[in-house]
Design a protein around this motif. Structure first.
Motif, PDB file in Angstrom:
ATOM      1  N   ALA A  27       8.060   5.704  -8.403  1.00  0.00           N
ATOM      2  CA  ALA A  27       7.751   5.325  -9.788  1.00  0.00           C
ATOM      3  C   ALA A  27       6.657   4.275  -9.729  1.00  0.00           C
ATOM      4  CB  ALA A  27       8.997   4.750 -10.450  1.00  0.00           C
ATOM      5  N   SER A  28       5.431   4.722  -9.897  1.00  0.00           N
ATOM      6  CA  SER A  28       4.295   3.808  -9.802  1.00  0.00           C
ATOM      7  C   SER A  28       3.139   4.370 -10.618  1.00  0.00           C
ATOM      8  CB  SER A  28       3.884   3.666  -8.322  1.00  0.00           C
ATOM      9  OG  SER A  28       2.550   3.231  -8.221  1.00  0.00           O
ATOM     10  N   GLY A  29       2.676   3.560 -11.556  1.00  0.00           N
ATOM     11  CA  GLY A  29       1.537   3.980 -12.378  1.00  0.00           C
ATOM     12  C   GLY A  29       0.329   4.259 -11.508  1.00  0.00           C
ATOM     13  N   LEU A  30       0.181   3.447 -10.469  1.00  0.00           N
ATOM     14  CA  LEU A  30      -0.945   3.614  -9.550  1.00  0.00           C
ATOM     15  C   LEU A  30      -0.918   5.009  -8.923  1.00  0.00           C
ATOM     16  CD1 LEU A  30      -1.850   1.041  -6.797  1.00  0.00           C
ATOM     17  CD2 LEU A  30      -1.591   3.437  -6.240  1.00  0.00           C
ATOM     18  N   ARG A  72       1.564   1.235  -2.020  1.00  0.00           N
ATOM     19  CA  ARG A  72       2.575   2.273  -2.246  1.00  0.00           C
ATOM     20  C   ARG A  72       2.006   3.621  -1.846  1.00  0.00           C
ATOM     21  NH1 ARG A  72       7.075   1.518  -1.644  1.00  0.00           N
ATOM     22  NH2 ARG A  72       7.234  -0.201  -3.120  1.00  0.00           N
ATOM     23  N   TYR A 131       4.297  -8.292   0.936  1.00  0.00           N
ATOM     24  CA  TYR A 131       4.637  -7.478  -0.233  1.00  0.00           C
ATOM     25  C   TYR A 131       5.577  -8.208  -1.195  1.00  0.00           C
ATOM     26  CZ  TYR A 131       6.945  -3.784  -2.947  1.00  0.00           C
ATOM     27  OH  TYR A 131       7.471  -3.040  -3.970  1.00  0.00           O
ATOM     28  N   TRP A 135       1.888 -11.072  -8.742  1.00  0.00           N
ATOM     29  CA  TRP A 135       2.415 -10.267  -9.873  1.00  0.00           C
ATOM     30  C   TRP A 135       2.758 -11.151 -11.085  1.00  0.00           C
ATOM     31  CZ3 TRP A 135       2.826  -5.172 -11.154  1.00  0.00           C
ATOM     32  CH2 TRP A 135       3.710  -4.814 -12.172  1.00  0.00           C
ATOM     33  N   ARG A 161       9.939   1.046 -14.658  1.00  0.00           N
ATOM     34  CA  ARG A 161      10.568   0.432 -13.492  1.00  0.00           C
ATOM     35  C   ARG A 161      11.397  -0.719 -14.033  1.00  0.00           C
ATOM     36  NH1 ARG A 161       7.759  -2.411 -10.650  1.00  0.00           N
ATOM     37  NH2 ARG A 161       5.929  -2.441 -12.005  1.00  0.00           N
ATOM     38  N   ASP A 201      -5.374  -2.246  -6.251  1.00  0.00           N
ATOM     39  CA  ASP A 201      -4.406  -3.235  -6.712  1.00  0.00           C
ATOM     40  C   ASP A 201      -4.346  -4.571  -5.973  1.00  0.00           C
ATOM     41  OD1 ASP A 201      -2.926  -3.619  -8.903  1.00  0.00           O
ATOM     42  OD2 ASP A 201      -1.356  -2.192  -8.430  1.00  0.00           O
ATOM     43  N   HIS A 221      -2.355  -5.944  -4.057  1.00  0.00           N
ATOM     44  CA  HIS A 221      -1.870  -6.102  -2.674  1.00  0.00           C
ATOM     45  C   HIS A 221      -3.034  -6.316  -1.709  1.00  0.00           C
ATOM     46  CE1 HIS A 221       0.868  -3.399  -4.919  1.00  0.00           C
ATOM     47  NE2 HIS A 221       1.806  -4.158  -4.363  1.00  0.00           N
ATOM     48  N   HIS A 261      -4.956  -2.879 -10.937  1.00  0.00           N
ATOM     49  CA  HIS A 261      -4.120  -2.128 -11.883  1.00  0.00           C
ATOM     50  C   HIS A 261      -3.327  -3.015 -12.828  1.00  0.00           C
ATOM     51  CE1 HIS A 261      -4.420   2.040 -10.136  1.00  0.00           C
ATOM     52  NE2 HIS A 261      -4.960   1.316  -9.159  1.00  0.00           N
ATOM     53  N   ILE A 262      -3.332  -4.299 -12.582  1.00  0.00           N
ATOM     54  CA  ILE A 262      -2.529  -5.196 -13.441  1.00  0.00           C
ATOM     55  C   ILE A 262      -3.490  -6.111 -14.216  1.00  0.00           C
ATOM     56  CG2 ILE A 262      -0.543  -5.031 -11.894  1.00  0.00           C
ATOM     57  CD1 ILE A 262      -1.280  -7.797 -10.780  1.00  0.00           C
ATOM     58  N   THR A 315      13.429  -1.384  -8.570  1.00  0.00           N
ATOM     59  CA  THR A 315      12.160  -1.788  -7.953  1.00  0.00           C
ATOM     60  C   THR A 315      12.288  -3.224  -7.440  1.00  0.00           C
ATOM     61  OG1 THR A 315       9.790  -2.033  -8.385  1.00  0.00           O
ATOM     62  CG2 THR A 315      11.234  -2.567 -10.201  1.00  0.00           C
ATOM     63  N   ARG A 316      11.760  -3.506  -6.286  1.00  0.00           N
ATOM     64  CA  ARG A 316      11.700  -4.862  -5.695  1.00  0.00           C
ATOM     65  C   ARG A 316      13.051  -5.591  -5.854  1.00  0.00           C
ATOM     66  NH1 ARG A 316       6.151  -5.754  -9.200  1.00  0.00           N
ATOM     67  NH2 ARG A 316       5.264  -3.766  -8.610  1.00  0.00           N
TER      68      ARG A 316
HETATM   69  C1  G6P Z   1       2.611  -1.322 -10.637  1.00  0.00           C
HETATM   70  C2  G6P Z   1       1.581  -1.717  -9.644  1.00  0.00           C
HETATM   71  C3  G6P Z   1       1.489  -0.703  -8.538  1.00  0.00           C
HETATM   72  C4  G6P Z   1       2.828  -0.449  -7.950  1.00  0.00           C
HETATM   73  C5  G6P Z   1       3.804  -0.056  -9.006  1.00  0.00           C
HETATM   74  C6  G6P Z   1       5.187   0.136  -8.447  1.00  0.00           C
HETATM   75  O1  G6P Z   1       2.231  -0.181 -11.310  1.00  0.00           O
HETATM   76  O2  G6P Z   1       0.353  -1.866 -10.291  1.00  0.00           O
HETATM   77  O3  G6P Z   1       0.625  -1.134  -7.549  1.00  0.00           O
HETATM   78  O4  G6P Z   1       2.778   0.572  -6.987  1.00  0.00           O
HETATM   79  O5  G6P Z   1       3.827  -1.083  -9.974  1.00  0.00           O
HETATM   80  O6  G6P Z   1       5.615  -1.012  -7.775  1.00  0.00           O
HETATM   81  P1  G6P Z   1       6.057  -0.983  -6.275  1.00  0.00           P
HETATM   82  O7  G6P Z   1       6.136  -2.409  -5.882  1.00  0.00           O
HETATM   83  O8  G6P Z   1       7.353  -0.262  -6.237  1.00  0.00           O
HETATM   84  O9  G6P Z   1       5.004  -0.251  -5.539  1.00  0.00           O
END
Ligand code: G6P
Length: 802
Positions: free
Chosen positions: A334-337, A315, A396, A405, A588, A451, A453, A475-476, A625-626
């Motif tokens: 919107a991403s914690g990362l 991201r 992805y 995930w 998200r 992360d 990915h 991150h997860i 998201t996704r």
């Molecule tokens: C989580 C993951 C991040 C990701 C975020 C948002 O926080 O650890 O790597 O960026 O979700 O998800 P997305 O798929 O929209 O990047």
């Protein structure tokens, strides 16, 4: 700059010495010159007195005061002689020239002339007072005529030439009485010399001396500067050259001397020892001080010697999109990362490589696909990589988000593993790894891999850049070995991750799961005590680094609306009563976030405590998201259905218990909601950390508001003052909602103040700082190992050179 400082260090004392010398020497020289001139005047006076002596005696004998006056006037033609007086042996003033001060009598003149500094200040300036006896040698008797000049009284002060005549007659009589047998003192000449010329000379001398000292000082300063410059430059060049391993550099020629080859081992040693010392020093400073962007920058510049930082994530931190009016707008995802890594990158500069996913992304990059961000600040470079729709689908949506995930979150959604997704995942990891290598400006950059990915990327980069420091942060969560074991490519994934120098998770629990997984599936040596895994040639440190947020700066806080203002704005916008108790959830739209569970809890609260109906509202922000994935679509529909059901069940005209806002909210809107809320609900079913909980705490500078936090979020380990709940336990969560809604302000304050202190201290710069400090330590260890190996190789078994 350093040279100038060095020169000043030489020059300033020198200037001080010159000034001090001038101050000390000048009065001394002044005194000496004055005495010198005084002595000169004394001897001149003696000469004048001698020259006058006979004539004066004669005039006295002849009792001719007029003759004396003429005599004295002639003598006064000497430019330095100012006035002459003649005193009788018993101290009466006999004759004086017009300029002779009337207030100066013979006694005073005698006293002054016998001083060490026989100076007398007159209106016209200083005069030098000297007295010389006038001696009458034995001689044949001379008969005085001019009886008319005889008088018996001494002249009074201010006497005229006529008065002088009376006095001289008396002196003549005295002379007559004792004459002819022995030398007789018939009077005393008082010579007043003008001293103004001496003052002038003294001034000239002083000026000359000051000039001389200043000139000397200047010459000395110049010489010192040149010498210092040459030797400093020589040293700097020499040490720099040594540190570069080039040998000694001549300060004159700037070129390497012939001895450089012999000095190379010494230079390498010196270089390494300096680094070790510096690292030691940094470590001694300790981790206690607060972590800030500045401290992180300093750490990078010292322990990591300003090495290049490259971040890789899927991201991107800034997405350029076409707005409704066709203009390009910049969005923060919107991403914690992104929330965590972006402030770190702003502090560290460098390059962030990420997937360019915005529909206007290509329009703003340069020829190398780079754009400086944040917009307007340009702190670092964002290097975008373009993925085809197939790549994005396989790597992805497919492998990362349908496979890894759910695999890692264990949130009751089955992971899906497709061969084609795996192939795409490998290929995209390789593309990003190549981009890292292409962006690297040295053989040992610091690469921060982000992360799930990029599980394969660390080993891919290690292959091309063996000396790179690769920090991978997952991150997860990491599941237990049994859960992870269902992944068909578990070994490849683990091997890829073990290309990292350091592998970070949010909690020790996840580290333990990972180490056990490696133990289960790979032939690797595990040192539990040091938390390291040695696989093939490489060693990886597996460590817990709880991630966090950037603590808001005072200026940022000042720009926020006040809490009452935020409460008013939000309640008005949502059409709520001003006294509504407001609970918010900001996530998200993801099945791991426990949104269904929290809706169930809200429903149960309204069932159990009917008094809240009409007074309690829950607002759920759910950023899409996704959305193209089936699981996500299904989940979103389920949430919408449940929301509808609750609203139908408890809603009244003008009252809707649940507001589902399924849109992206920017950071300003999120902050406003968090400030307006009475409580924030975080009920993740499994979450690496969850930064919304920390953002809520950071937003509440009023120390009010209650955090309800899932025990399955990493944040629960640090934020113990929150109301910790098991989101699967509906009753417990509903009770927590009730408790939060009725919590006294004092208890809220106590809990919130403590939470705020924790988040402020354990901020994101600490997260990055701890990782980078460990990386620095790791690099140091690698250098020492390399040195030991070198000495062994060079046949120094005692390793005396170490
Ligand atoms: C989580 C993951 C991040 C990701 C975020 C948002 O926080 O650890 O790597 O960026 O979700 O998800 P997305 O798929 O929209 O990047």
């Amino acid at each position: 700059m350093q040279t100038i400082r060095l020169q000043l260090r030489f020059l300033l004392p020198l200037i001080a010495v010159v000034i001090a010398t001038a101050y000390l020497v000048l009065p001394l020289v002044d005194g000496v010159t004055l005495r010198w001139f005084a002595r000169d005047l004394d001897s001149r006076g003696a000469v004048v007195a001698n020259a006058l002596s006979d004539s004066v005696v004669e005039a006295i004998r002849a009792n001719r005061p007029k003759q004396l006056e003429k005599l004295f006037e002639r003598a006064l033609q000497d430019e330095r002689l100012f006035a002459i007086g003649l005193c009788s042996p018993d101290g009466q003033m006999l004759v004086r020239t017009p300029a002779f001060p009337t207030e100066l009598n013979c006694f005073d003149a005698l006293q002054i002339s016998s001083r060490r500094d026989p100076r007398l200040m007159l209106n016209g300036g200083p005069v030098h007072v000297a007295m010389h006896d006038v001696i009458d040698q034995p001689h044949p008797v001379a008969v005085a005529d001019a009886a008319s000049d005889v008088a018996s009284a001494p002249p009074a002060a201010g006497a005229s030439a006529a008065d002088n005549g009376v006095a001289v007659a008396a002196a003549a009589a005295a002379s007559e009485a004792t004459a002819q047998t022995a030398p007789v003192t018939v009077g005393r000449l008082v010579l007043l010399h003008d001293l103004s010329f001496i003052e002038k000379r003294s001034q000239d001398t002083r000026r000359y001396l000051v000039g001389l000292i200043a000139a000397l000082g200047l010459v000395m300063a110049l010489i010192t500067m040149v010498v210092a410059q040459l030797s400093w430059r020589g040293w700097v060049l020499g040490v720099r050259a040594l540190l570069r391993g080039e040998g000694i550099i001549s300060p004159m020629t700037g070129s390497s001397s012939a001895t450089s080859v012999e000095l190379q081992p010494f230079a390498a040693d010196l270089r390494e020892r300096l680094r070790d010392l510096e690292d030691e020093y940094r470590r001694m400073q300790g981790p206690e001080a607060d972590w800030s962007a500045e401290r992180l920058q300093a750490l990078l510049m010292t322990q990591l010697r300003g090495d290049q930082v490259i971040v890789v994530s899927n991201r991107e931190p800034y997405i350029h999109e076409h707005g409704k009016d066709g203009r390009i707008v910049v969005k923060r995802p919107a991403s914690g990362l992104v929330t965590a890594v972006e402030p770190v990158m702003r502090a560290c500069s460098g390059t962030w490589i990420a997937h360019g996913s915005g529909d206007a992304d290509r329009e703003v990059v340069d020829a190398n696909d780079r754009v400086a961000v944040p917009p307007g600040q340009d702190d670092y470079q964002l290097r975008r990589l373009w993925l085809t729709a197939e790549e994005e689908q396989g790597y992805y949506f497919g492998f990362a988000n349908e496979g890894l995930w759910p695999l890692c979150h264990v949130a009751h959604v089955r992971p899906v593993f497709r061969e084609s997704d795996w192939e795409a995942y490998k290929a995209v990891n390789q593309r990003f790894a190549d981009a890292v290598v292409a962006e690297a400006r040295s053989e040992d950059p610091i690469v921060l891999v982000q992360d799930y990915h990029f599980a394969l990327l660390p080993a891919m980069v290690r292959e091309k850049l063996p000396n790179a420091t690769i920090l991978t942060f997952w991150h997860i969560p990491w599941p237990n070995p049994e859960s992870f074991g269902i992944c068909p490519w578990r070994r490849e994934i683990l091997q890829g991750m073990l290309g990292s120098t350091i592998l970070g998770f949010h909690t020790r629990f996840h580290c333990k799961n990972f180490i056990e997984t490696v133990d289960r599936f790979l032939e690797a040596r595990i040192e539990h005590e040091h938390s390291t895994i040695s696989f093939r040639e490489d060693e990886t440190l597996v460590e817990a680094y709880p991630i966090s947020i950037e603590w808001p700066a005072d200026a940022t806080i000042a720009s926020w609306p006040s809490v009452p203002e935020a409460r008013r704005i939000v309640r008005e916008r949502l059409g709520l009563q001003p006294d509504t108790t407001l609970a918010v959830g900001i996530d998200r739209f993801d099945y791991t976030k426990g949104i269904l569970e929290r809706l169930n809890a809200v429903e149960r609260l309204l069932e159990k405590h009917a008094e809240w109906i009409g007074r309690f509202v829950f607002v759920q922000v759910a950023a899409p998201t996704r959305s193209s994935l089936e699981e996500y679509k299904n989940f979103q529909e389920r949430v919408e259905r449940l929301t509808l059901r609750i609203n139908e069940r408890f809603g009244r005209p003008g009252y809707q218990p649940v507001h589902l806002l399924a849109q992206h909210h920017d950071s300003h809107a999120v902050n406003e909601l968090l400030r307006a809320a009475d409580m924030c609900i975080v009920t993740s079913l499994h979450d690496g950390m969850n930064l919304v909980s920390k953002e809520f705490v950071a937003a509440r500078d009023d120390e009010q508001g209650v955090l309800i936090l899932s025990r399955f979020a990493g944040a629960a380990r640090e934020m113990t003052e929150a109301l910790i709940v098991n989101p699967y336990h509906v009753e417990e969560t509903a009770d927590a909602l009730h408790r939060a809604a009725t919590m006294p302000a004092a208890e809220q304050r106590a809990r919130m103040a403590s939470l705020r202190a924790t988040v402020r201290e354990f901020n994101v710069f600490r997260w990055a700082g701890r990782m980078l400090t460990d990386a620095g330590r790791w690099r140091l260890k690698a250098r020492v190992d390399a040195r030991v190996a070198r000495y062994r190789h060079a046949g120094d078994p005692d390793q005396r050179g170490l």
